[in-house]
Write an enzyme that holds these catalytic residues in place. Structure first.
Site, PDB file in Angstrom:
ATOM      1  N   ASN A 113     105.304  16.836  69.824  1.00  0.00           N
ATOM      2  CA  ASN A 113     104.252  16.105  69.125  1.00  0.00           C
ATOM      3  C   ASN A 113     104.886  15.411  67.927  1.00  0.00           C
ATOM      4  O   ASN A 113     105.270  16.078  66.968  1.00  0.00           O
ATOM      5  CB  ASN A 113     103.159  17.104  68.688  1.00  0.00           C
ATOM      6  CG  ASN A 113     102.099  16.462  67.826  1.00  0.00           C
ATOM      7  OD1 ASN A 113     102.034  15.242  67.700  1.00  0.00           O
ATOM      8  ND2 ASN A 113     101.250  17.294  67.233  1.00  0.00           N
ATOM      9  N   TRP A 114     105.001  14.104  68.025  1.00  0.00           N
ATOM     10  CA  TRP A 114     105.675  13.363  66.944  1.00  0.00           C
ATOM     11  C   TRP A 114     104.781  13.181  65.719  1.00  0.00           C
ATOM     12  O   TRP A 114     105.246  12.706  64.682  1.00  0.00           O
ATOM     13  CB  TRP A 114     106.128  11.992  67.469  1.00  0.00           C
ATOM     14  CG  TRP A 114     107.345  12.039  68.347  1.00  0.00           C
ATOM     15  CD1 TRP A 114     108.061  13.146  68.722  1.00  0.00           C
ATOM     16  CD2 TRP A 114     108.002  10.907  68.949  1.00  0.00           C
ATOM     17  NE1 TRP A 114     109.118  12.777  69.528  1.00  0.00           N
ATOM     18  CE2 TRP A 114     109.107  11.410  69.688  1.00  0.00           C
ATOM     19  CE3 TRP A 114     107.769   9.537  68.956  1.00  0.00           C
ATOM     20  CZ2 TRP A 114     109.965  10.580  70.401  1.00  0.00           C
ATOM     21  CZ3 TRP A 114     108.619   8.710  69.669  1.00  0.00           C
ATOM     22  CH2 TRP A 114     109.709   9.221  70.379  1.00  0.00           C
ATOM     23  N   LYS A 115     103.504  13.491  65.847  1.00  0.00           N
ATOM     24  CA  LYS A 115     102.566  13.335  64.717  1.00  0.00           C
ATOM     25  C   LYS A 115     102.666  11.906  64.166  1.00  0.00           C
ATOM     26  O   LYS A 115     102.904  10.975  64.921  1.00  0.00           O
ATOM     27  CB  LYS A 115     102.827  14.415  63.665  1.00  0.00           C
ATOM     28  CG  LYS A 115     102.818  15.818  64.303  1.00  0.00           C
ATOM     29  CD  LYS A 115     102.841  16.936  63.311  1.00  0.00           C
ATOM     30  CE  LYS A 115     102.860  18.271  64.073  1.00  0.00           C
ATOM     31  NZ  LYS A 115     102.799  19.428  63.187  1.00  0.00           N
ATOM     32  N   HIS A 133      94.112  19.646  67.791  1.00  0.00           N
ATOM     33  CA  HIS A 133      95.227  20.060  66.931  1.00  0.00           C
ATOM     34  C   HIS A 133      94.685  20.531  65.580  1.00  0.00           C
ATOM     35  O   HIS A 133      93.734  19.960  65.051  1.00  0.00           O
ATOM     36  CB  HIS A 133      96.213  18.905  66.741  1.00  0.00           C
ATOM     37  CG  HIS A 133      97.518  19.366  66.179  1.00  0.00           C
ATOM     38  ND1 HIS A 133      97.671  19.629  64.831  1.00  0.00           N
ATOM     39  CD2 HIS A 133      98.696  19.673  66.766  1.00  0.00           C
ATOM     40  CE1 HIS A 133      98.916  20.051  64.626  1.00  0.00           C
ATOM     41  NE2 HIS A 133      99.554  20.084  65.783  1.00  0.00           N
ATOM     42  N   GLU A 178      95.705  20.097  62.685  1.00  0.00           N
ATOM     43  CA  GLU A 178      95.691  19.074  61.628  1.00  0.00           C
ATOM     44  C   GLU A 178      94.438  18.217  61.729  1.00  0.00           C
ATOM     45  O   GLU A 178      93.915  17.741  60.716  1.00  0.00           O
ATOM     46  CB  GLU A 178      96.977  18.232  61.710  1.00  0.00           C
ATOM     47  CG  GLU A 178      98.179  19.048  61.219  1.00  0.00           C
ATOM     48  CD  GLU A 178      99.513  18.666  61.828  1.00  0.00           C
ATOM     49  OE1 GLU A 178      99.602  17.603  62.488  1.00  0.00           O
ATOM     50  OE2 GLU A 178     100.481  19.438  61.639  1.00  0.00           O
ATOM     51  N   GLU A 217      98.997  27.750  68.318  1.00  0.00           N
ATOM     52  CA  GLU A 217      99.716  27.279  67.137  1.00  0.00           C
ATOM     53  C   GLU A 217      99.098  27.908  65.893  1.00  0.00           C
ATOM     54  O   GLU A 217      98.129  27.364  65.341  1.00  0.00           O
ATOM     55  CB  GLU A 217      99.627  25.758  67.030  1.00  0.00           C
ATOM     56  CG  GLU A 217     100.211  25.026  68.225  1.00  0.00           C
ATOM     57  CD  GLU A 217     100.662  23.618  67.858  1.00  0.00           C
ATOM     58  OE1 GLU A 217     101.884  23.396  67.884  1.00  0.00           O
ATOM     59  OE2 GLU A 217      99.831  22.768  67.521  1.00  0.00           O
ATOM     60  N   GLY A 227     104.875  23.558  60.509  1.00  0.00           N
ATOM     61  CA  GLY A 227     105.565  22.792  59.477  1.00  0.00           C
ATOM     62  C   GLY A 227     106.008  23.615  58.278  1.00  0.00           C
ATOM     63  O   GLY A 227     106.377  23.067  57.238  1.00  0.00           O
ATOM     64  N   SER A 276     106.776  25.601  64.009  1.00  0.00           N
ATOM     65  CA  SER A 276     108.165  25.702  63.542  1.00  0.00           C
ATOM     66  C   SER A 276     109.135  26.147  64.634  1.00  0.00           C
ATOM     67  O   SER A 276     110.105  26.841  64.349  1.00  0.00           O
ATOM     68  CB  SER A 276     108.254  26.624  62.322  1.00  0.00           C
ATOM     69  OG  SER A 276     107.500  26.104  61.241  1.00  0.00           O
ATOM     70  N   GLY A 315     106.937  20.312  66.918  1.00  0.00           N
ATOM     71  CA  GLY A 315     106.622  19.239  65.983  1.00  0.00           C
ATOM     72  C   GLY A 315     107.892  18.625  65.427  1.00  0.00           C
ATOM     73  O   GLY A 315     108.511  17.766  66.060  1.00  0.00           O
ATOM     74  N   GLY A 316     108.312  19.092  64.250  1.00  0.00           N
ATOM     75  CA  GLY A 316     109.463  18.499  63.570  1.00  0.00           C
ATOM     76  C   GLY A 316     110.715  18.408  64.427  1.00  0.00           C
ATOM     77  O   GLY A 316     111.398  17.376  64.451  1.00  0.00           O
TER      78      GLY A 316
HETATM   79  P1  13P Z   1     106.109  22.051  63.715  1.00  0.00           P
HETATM   80  O1  13P Z   1     107.010  22.371  64.880  1.00  0.00           O
HETATM   81  O2  13P Z   1     106.613  20.931  62.875  1.00  0.00           O
HETATM   82  O3  13P Z   1     105.768  23.287  62.946  1.00  0.00           O
HETATM   83  O4  13P Z   1     104.724  21.511  64.345  1.00  0.00           O
HETATM   84  C1  13P Z   1     104.164  22.174  65.420  1.00  0.00           C
HETATM   85  C2  13P Z   1     102.987  21.421  65.898  1.00  0.00           C
HETATM   86  O5  13P Z   1     102.010  21.261  65.191  1.00  0.00           O
HETATM   87  C3  13P Z   1     103.018  20.850  67.256  1.00  0.00           C
HETATM   88  O6  13P Z   1     101.792  20.318  67.592  1.00  0.00           O
END
Ligand code: 13P
Length: 260
Positions: free
Chosen positions: A9-11, A93, A95, A167, A173, A213, A234-235
């Site tokens: 997920n590149w957000k 998600h 977020e 998650e 993050g 993470s 994510g990251g």
């Molecule tokens: P991180 O891997 O950056 O913690 O993000 C996970 C995420 O929210 C994937 O959707």
């Protein structure tokens, strides 16, 4: 035998100018056909990334989808608009639950829109830190799964191709990660919830991913758990070398399952 899946997920990162090149670099680094691989770029780069990934075996996912099919929703994107560009869509998600106030009911309707358009939904669930510390993580996650699926099941049969991503909000993050055994315990809670509202067969068939993470260092801890079917990244999903290591580890799990 459930699929082994790694989704990135590149957000809100990358631009339409650099997203296709990054997608190509990642695809070249994760050429492991035993693993279902998905990249979810920002909506504005879906077309360019879909073109870049054509022929690589890496699928494209949207980060969101609107809960209505069409209409006066300025700035929004429907499932049918996404259908030509993506084969997956993230729904719920944390977020978006946090920033857009998305509810389980709304998320359930998004699942329905995905199914109508032939998109595979990745339903995200997870508890806040206070809920975990109070010993309520299982109750929170069970409630999220049951409430969203109840909406979807009022509209039709069990959503085809559904994947659930666990998650924990406190792990996203932050560099903090759940222990593998704790994530597996919540995966069991998720399957019990699916069994409760749908069927044991649906629960057993539904892949459950861990996200929060995940890196090349932590991935093995989750991919060694039989209840966990992959990683939602994510990251680290923006880094070809990290994705190479995570998908490489996932391929070991996929091969072990096939041999088992
Ligand atoms: P991180 O891997 O950056 O913690 O993000 C996970 C995420 O929210 C994937 O959707």
């Amino acid at each position: 035998m459930r699929e082994v899946i790694v989704a990135a997920n590149w957000k809100m990162n990358t631009t339409p100018a650099d997203a296709p090149g990054l997608a190509r670099a990642i695809a070249a680094a994760i050429a492991e056909p035993e693993v279902v691989r998905v990249i979810c770029p920002p909506a504005i780069s879906l077309a360019a990334v879909a073109a870049a990934l054509d022929g690589t075996g890496v699928a494209v996912g949207a980060q969101n989808v609107h809960a209505e099919s069409a209409g006066a929703y300025t700035g929004e994107i429907s499932a049918s608009m996404l259908a030509g560009l993506a084969t997956w869509a993230i729904v719920g998600h944390s977020e978006r639950r946090r920033d857009q106030g998305e509810t389980d009911e709304l998320i359930g309707r998004k699942i329905v829109r995905c199914v109508e358009a032939g998109l595979r939904p990745i339903l995200c669930v997870g508890e806040q830190l206070a809920e975990r510390e109070a010993g309520h993580a299982d109750r929170t996650v069970r409630g999220q799964v049951e409430a969203a699926l109840a909406v979807a099941l009022r509209a039709g049969p069990f959503p085809a191709g559904l994947v659930v991503a666990y998650e924990p909000v406190w792990a996203i993050g932050t560099g903090r990660t759940a222990r593998g055994a704790d994530a597996a315990e919540i995966a069991a809670v998720i399957r019990a919830a699916i069994g409760h509202v749908a069927s044991v067969a649906a629960a057993e068939a539904t892949p459950v991913l861990y996200g929060g993470s995940v890196t090349s260092t932590s991935a093995a801890e989750y991919l060694a758990e039989p209840a966990i079917d992959g990683a939602f990244v994510g990251g680290a999903g923006l880094k070809p070398d990290e994705m190479a290591a995570i998908v490489g580890r996932a391929a070991l799990t996929a091969r072990a399952r096939r041999g088992a």
